[in-house]
Design a protein around this motif. Structure first.
Motif, PDB file in Angstrom:
ATOM      1  N   HIS A 190      25.204  45.331  37.160  1.00  0.00           N
ATOM      2  CA  HIS A 190      26.834  46.225  37.450  1.00  0.00           C
ATOM      3  C   HIS A 190      26.867  46.363  38.450  1.00  0.00           C
ATOM      4  CE1 HIS A 190      27.488  50.825  37.363  1.00  0.00           C
ATOM      5  NE2 HIS A 190      27.358  51.205  38.614  1.00  0.00           N
ATOM      6  N   ASN A 191      28.176  46.187  39.056  1.00  0.00           N
ATOM      7  CA  ASN A 191      29.107  45.594  39.529  1.00  0.00           C
ATOM      8  C   ASN A 191      29.568  44.232  39.972  1.00  0.00           C
ATOM      9  OD1 ASN A 191      29.979  48.529  40.123  1.00  0.00           O
ATOM     10  ND2 ASN A 191      28.581  49.320  42.545  1.00  0.00           N
ATOM     11  N   GLY A 192      28.586  43.375  39.292  1.00  0.00           N
ATOM     12  CA  GLY A 192      28.762  42.114  39.560  1.00  0.00           C
ATOM     13  C   GLY A 192      27.565  41.741  40.710  1.00  0.00           C
ATOM     14  N   ASN A 193      27.048  43.367  40.317  1.00  0.00           N
ATOM     15  CA  ASN A 193      24.939  42.612  41.577  1.00  0.00           C
ATOM     16  C   ASN A 193      24.806  42.012  41.363  1.00  0.00           C
ATOM     17  OD1 ASN A 193      24.102  42.209  43.802  1.00  0.00           O
ATOM     18  ND2 ASN A 193      24.860  44.406  44.375  1.00  0.00           N
ATOM     19  N   ASP A 194      23.132  41.095  41.274  1.00  0.00           N
ATOM     20  CA  ASP A 194      22.486  40.164  40.690  1.00  0.00           C
ATOM     21  C   ASP A 194      21.133  40.896  41.175  1.00  0.00           C
ATOM     22  OD1 ASP A 194      21.728  39.038  39.222  1.00  0.00           O
ATOM     23  OD2 ASP A 194      22.091  36.839  40.606  1.00  0.00           O
ATOM     24  N   SER A 195      21.197  41.729  41.684  1.00  0.00           N
ATOM     25  CA  SER A 195      19.790  42.909  42.675  1.00  0.00           C
ATOM     26  C   SER A 195      18.886  43.889  41.729  1.00  0.00           C
ATOM     27  CB  SER A 195      20.930  42.984  43.692  1.00  0.00           C
ATOM     28  OG  SER A 195      21.209  44.106  43.455  1.00  0.00           O
ATOM     29  N   ASP A 196      18.504  43.158  40.512  1.00  0.00           N
ATOM     30  CA  ASP A 196      18.024  45.186  40.244  1.00  0.00           C
ATOM     31  C   ASP A 196      17.019  43.763  39.768  1.00  0.00           C
ATOM     32  OD1 ASP A 196      20.564  46.364  38.911  1.00  0.00           O
ATOM     33  OD2 ASP A 196      20.180  44.274  38.012  1.00  0.00           O
TER      34      ASP A 196
END
Ligand SMILES: *[C@@H]1O[C@H](CO)[C@@H](O)[C@H](O)[C@H]1NC(C)=O
Ligand SMILES: *[C@@H]1O[C@H](CO)[C@@H](O)[C@H](O)[C@H]1NC(C)=O
Ligand SMILES: *[C@@H]1O[C@H](CO)[C@@H](O)[C@H](O)[C@H]1NC(C)=O
Ligand SMILES: *[C@@H]1O[C@H](CO)[C@@H](O)[C@H](O)[C@H]1NC(C)=O
Ligand SMILES: *[C@@H]1O[C@H](CO)[C@@H](O)[C@H](O)[C@H]1NC(C)=O
Ligand SMILES: *[C@@H]1O[C@H](CO)[C@@H](O)[C@H](O)[C@H]1NC(C)=O
Length: 451
Positions: free
Chosen positions: A132-138
């Motif tokens: 999501h949002n190009g964020n890689d932190s799940d």
């Protein structure tokens, strides 16, 4: 070195005198020998005199420093710790929400037919890599959550341990009763535990997440409801620890009836145990937890002191008619207060026999046994007359510790009695038959218990 010690003893002696005279400030002196202020106390002759031994002496002391035990600071720390715990829980809650949203997102993206990447395919359905949002932190979030959970559960354990040791040490010093503080903290810990459990169940949809909540189970169960919360669903005898200072003891837990979590305090099923007993017997309890018993007034006191309890009374007469009486408040005082009963908030089908009328009311009455008369009957002992230990008024509209009759009986009403039972008033005359009860159970559970 020796001098310092002597001077210290002197300081203590002086302090004790100040304290005894009642004019000193209220507080506590740190009595550890070798306190630095000692070296500044001066002892010298006041004025001129011939024989040193008989000279009046003058003492000059630096301003007295009163040191509170460092446990006080610990207490503050514990409270802060709990506060931050609460915040952690809130943060967790929102990150959990985030996590669920992302999953929804993930599914949407899958539904929309986006071609999965190579990596995703190999990791299958549980993949959280779609970003999501190009964020890689799940995964970071999940991992963070795990770390936080772990930290939180060990903090809880710590807080609890600190309070326990703190209370012991403070009591040693005879400073103040921390009972209230402990109750507040206990309640908070309970609250947080509840929240954590709730979050952990809503968070189970987050893949890769393994909440390590088993630390929380190291808090010893205070009553059957705590054991029930741990997933134990079998009716049997368990150990409980309502107050760690008073150790643990065995109780019978009803984990099935009406949502479970009940700690049984009295049970009658076949008359195998006599309830015509002494004060000492009622104090420590008697009978067999697996059949008929009285749990014991000390234990009932500890259980009802640890949490706000409700009482449920189950009755079944010799003809198989059943009824119950539930009281939203139930508390039994300590022995010093003759185990006084506080009971209120009736609901049920058996009638409110404990608070029958102005003249027959068991609420706020002391406990009486055949050998200890605390009742309100002026010219005799209700306990001796009825062969029972109970919170007699003068004398009773209910007595669940009366004699066990298998069938209806005539004469003196010394059987198990519940004054609001159907047809009870028609039994007023000694010539009429009196109801017998084949099954009686008294059990308690915390007011805030949610099955
Ligand atoms: C990605 O997450 C990190 C830490 O959670 C945050 O600092 C950063 O701003 C986020 N980036 C985007 C594009 O949302
Ligand atoms: C426990 O949580 C409830 C709901 O959040 C709150 O109303 C209550 O005041 C809390 N109790 C304590 C002792 O913190
Ligand atoms: C009473 O019940 C208990 C438990 O069911 C049983 O062990 C005991 O033998 C019974 N006693 C009598 C006298 O019926
Ligand atoms: C519980 O322990 C405290 C402290 O040791 C003691 O004063 C109290 O009498 C005990 N209460 C019971 C009911 O055993
Ligand atoms: C209770 O027991 C005592 C002896 O232990 C006996 O004398 C007395 O009659 C009994 N009371 C009743 C009401 O059964
Ligand atoms: C109620 O009591 C009366 C008088 O003892 C008796 O005749 C009647 O059968 C009783 N009714 C029930 C339902 O027990």
């Amino acid at each position: 070195m020796k001098l310092v010690y002597v001077c210290c003893s002197l300081l203590i002696a002086i302090w004790q005198e100040v304290e005894a005279s009642g004019s000193g400030p209220s507080g506590v002196v740190d009595r550890a020998p070798g306190a630095s202020s000692c070296s500044q106390v001066r002892l010298r002759p006041a004025g001129k005199c011939e024989d040193e031994e008989e000279c009046p002496y003058q003492i000059t002391m630096p301003p007295l420093t009163i040191q509170l035990p460092k446990q006080f600071r610990l207490l503050e720390k514990t409270v802060k710790e709990l506060q931050s715990l609460k915040e952690t829980v809130n943060r967790l809650k929102s990150s959990c929400l985030e996590c669920s949203l992302k999953q929804v997102d993930l599914n949407l993206q899958k539904d929309s037919g986006d071609p999965p990447t190579e990596g995703e395919q190999s990791r299958g359905q549980t993949s959280m890599r779609v970003i999501h949002n190009g964020n890689d932190s799940d995964n970071d979030i999940v991992q963070n959550m795990q770390v936080k959970m772990n930290r939180m559960s060990s903090s809880l354990k710590n807080a609890r341990a600190q309070i326990n040791s703190l209370q012991g040490r403070l009591e040693e010093l005879n400073l103040l009763n921390l009972q209230n503080v402990e109750n507040i903290v206990d309640r908070k810990v309970e609250n947080i535990t509840g929240m954590v459990n709730k979050i952990s169940s809503t968070c189970t949809s987050c893949p890769g997440q393994q909440l390590q909540l088993q630390h929380l189970t190291n808090i010893p169960p205070r009553d059957c409801s705590d054991i029930s919360m741990l997933g134990q669903r079998i009716n049997k005898v368990y150990q409980v620890t309502p107050d760690p200072r008073n150790g643990s003891f065995a109780v019978y837990c009803d984990m099935e009836s009406f949502g479970g979590g009940w700690t049984v305090i009295q049970h009658r099923i076949n008359g195998s145990v006599s309830f015509n007993r002494t004060w000492a017997d009622y104090k420590k309890g008697f009978g067999n937890l697996n059949s008929e018993f009285w749990l014991g007034n000390d234990k009932i006191h500890l259980l009802t002191k640890a949490k706000d309890m409700i009482l449920r009374i189950e009755l079944e007469d010799s003809e198989g008619t059943r009824g119950y009486a539930k009281y939203d408040q139930f508390y039994v005082s300590n022995e010093f207060l003759h185990y006084r009963l506080s009971v209120s908030g009736y609901s049920g089908t058996a009638g409110n026999a404990l608070q029958f009328s102005k003249h027959f009311n068991h609420d706020q009455k002391f406990f009486t046994t055949p050998d200890k008369d605390n009742d309100r009957y002026p010219s005799g002992n209700c306990g001796a007359y009825y062969g029972s230990g109970w919170w007699f008024d003068a004398c009773m509209s209910a007595n669940l510790n009366g004699k066990y009759y298998k069938t209806k009986y005539k004469g003196k009403r010394d059987g198990i009695f519940w004054g609001t039972w159907p047809n009870a008033t028609s039994e007023y005359y000694p010539t009429s038959f009196r109801q017998a009860y084949k099954n009686v159970k008294m059990m308690i559970r915390p007011k805030n218990y949610a099955p």
